[in-house]
Design a protein around this motif. Structure first.
Motif, mmCIF file in Angstrom:
data_model
loop_
_atom_site.group_PDB
_atom_site.id
_atom_site.type_symbol
_atom_site.label_atom_id
_atom_site.label_comp_id
_atom_site.label_asym_id
_atom_site.label_seq_id
_atom_site.Cartn_x
_atom_site.Cartn_y
_atom_site.Cartn_z
ATOM 1 N N LEU A 50 -62.782 3.933 -32.356
ATOM 2 C CA LEU A 50 -63.201 5.314 -32.595
ATOM 3 C C LEU A 50 -63.195 6.134 -31.302
ATOM 4 C CD1 LEU A 50 -66.155 4.726 -35.093
ATOM 5 C CD2 LEU A 50 -63.912 5.707 -35.611
ATOM 6 N N ALA A 51 -63.668 5.536 -30.216
ATOM 7 C CA ALA A 51 -63.711 6.253 -28.940
ATOM 8 C C ALA A 51 -62.313 6.603 -28.458
ATOM 9 C CB ALA A 51 -64.438 5.409 -27.898
ATOM 10 N N ALA A 62 -63.655 12.108 -21.159
ATOM 11 C CA ALA A 62 -64.976 11.476 -21.109
ATOM 12 C C ALA A 62 -65.081 10.338 -22.121
ATOM 13 C CB ALA A 62 -66.062 12.524 -21.365
ATOM 14 N N LEU A 63 -64.595 10.565 -23.332
ATOM 15 C CA LEU A 63 -64.620 9.508 -24.343
ATOM 16 C C LEU A 63 -63.794 8.300 -23.912
ATOM 17 C CD1 LEU A 63 -64.357 11.253 -27.836
ATOM 18 C CD2 LEU A 63 -66.114 9.629 -27.115
ATOM 19 N N LEU A 64 -62.630 8.568 -23.353
ATOM 20 C CA LEU A 64 -61.704 7.494 -22.982
ATOM 21 C C LEU A 64 -62.192 6.686 -21.780
ATOM 22 C CD1 LEU A 64 -58.305 9.371 -23.438
ATOM 23 C CD2 LEU A 64 -59.170 7.499 -24.835
ATOM 24 N N ALA A 68 -74.074 8.617 -25.795
ATOM 25 C CA ALA A 68 -74.447 8.856 -27.195
ATOM 26 C C ALA A 68 -74.165 10.305 -27.569
ATOM 27 C CB ALA A 68 -75.924 8.534 -27.410
ATOM 28 N N LEU A 69 -74.425 11.216 -26.640
ATOM 29 C CA LEU A 69 -74.127 12.635 -26.866
ATOM 30 C C LEU A 69 -72.627 12.889 -26.803
ATOM 31 C CD1 LEU A 69 -77.049 14.071 -24.724
ATOM 32 C CD2 LEU A 69 -76.848 14.178 -27.218
ATOM 33 N N CYS A 70 -71.935 12.203 -25.913
ATOM 34 C CA CYS A 70 -70.475 12.310 -25.847
ATOM 35 C C CYS A 70 -69.851 11.853 -27.168
ATOM 36 C CB CYS A 70 -69.958 11.450 -24.693
ATOM 37 S SG CYS A 70 -68.164 11.499 -24.443
ATOM 38 N N PHE A 71 -70.445 10.826 -27.768
ATOM 39 C CA PHE A 71 -69.928 10.248 -29.012
ATOM 40 C C PHE A 71 -70.100 11.193 -30.197
ATOM 41 C CE2 PHE A 71 -69.127 6.572 -31.881
ATOM 42 C CZ PHE A 71 -68.099 5.987 -31.158
#
Length: 221
Positions: free
Chosen positions: A13-14, A61-63, A151-154
């Motif tokens: 997912l990320a 950021a996610l990656l 968690a906020l990035c997600f």
């Protein structure tokens, strides 16, 4: 779900949503979120700059962030862990500030704007707090604030999970669902992060002898 399956889903997912901004370069995305914006806003150069900065740096950021929570990866690739951490912080600062600006133009009105504005503010704050703590040689606290930050990035992922549930499952229009999702995409994430922080016995395992002589970045993870 087994632990390995959960990790695999988390990484999938990320990475998938982290690469999603590429779709704006490869395909015509005017039928999605952009289709809810006015023609005047879509032609606004300032909004365009902040919007594309937000989604692009958010993808970075996610990656870069998902690997920071894998103990074996940190132990085996400490220099890479540090580098990715720096990239993550820089990406969050850029994406968060841009997100704070575009929140004022969020589809769904004031409720959506407040939700996304609060998300951007907390994302910036938790990330800066985590960065400041590692500079102060507080690795345990640093890890906890990084959990909150990611968690906020997600929220970028959970937003895309909630949206089809509300529109296809609950038969709500995009305009009715989006104000709710502006909060649902991050509030439950943060609650889960707090639960994880309280369950994990990091402080009990931390030993002054074990960490003596270790530099701040070595102590991360």
């Amino acid at each position: 779900m087994s632990k390995k399956a959960a990790w695999a889903l988390y990484i999938f997912l990320a990475v998938s949503v982290g690469l999603y901004p590429l779709a704006y370069l490869l395909f015509d995305m005017r039928g999605g979120l952009l289709g809810t914006k006015t023609a005047a806003l879509l032609q606004n150069r300032t909004w365009q700059a902040f919007f594309y900065s937000h989604i692009s740096l958010g993808g970075v950021a996610l990656l870069t962030g998902w690997s920071q929570f894998m103990p074996r990866f940190r132990a085996r690739h400490l220099p890479l862990h540090r580098t990715l951490g720096k990239i993550y912080v820089a990406a969050v600062m850029g994406s968060g500030l841009a997100g704070l600006y575009i929140a004022f133009y969020a589809t769904g009105g004031l409720v959506s704007s407040l939700g996304f504005g609060m998300l951007a503010t907390l994302w910036l704050g938790t990330t800066w707090k985590a960065y400041d703590l590692i500079r102060k040689r507080a690795p345990i606290e640093h890890r906890e604030w990084m959990i909150r930050s990611y968690a906020l990035c997600f929220a970028a992922v959970t937003l895309r999970l909630w949206l089809p549930l509300f529109t296809a499952g609950f038969k709500l229009s995009f305009y009715d669902a989006y104000p709710l999702i502006a909060w649902l995409c991050w509030v439950p994430n943060l609650l889960v992060a707090e639960a994880i922080i309280r369950i994990k016995p990091w402080r009990k395992r931390a030993s002054p002898v074990a960490t003596k002589g270790i530099t701040p970045m070595q102590k991360v993870g």
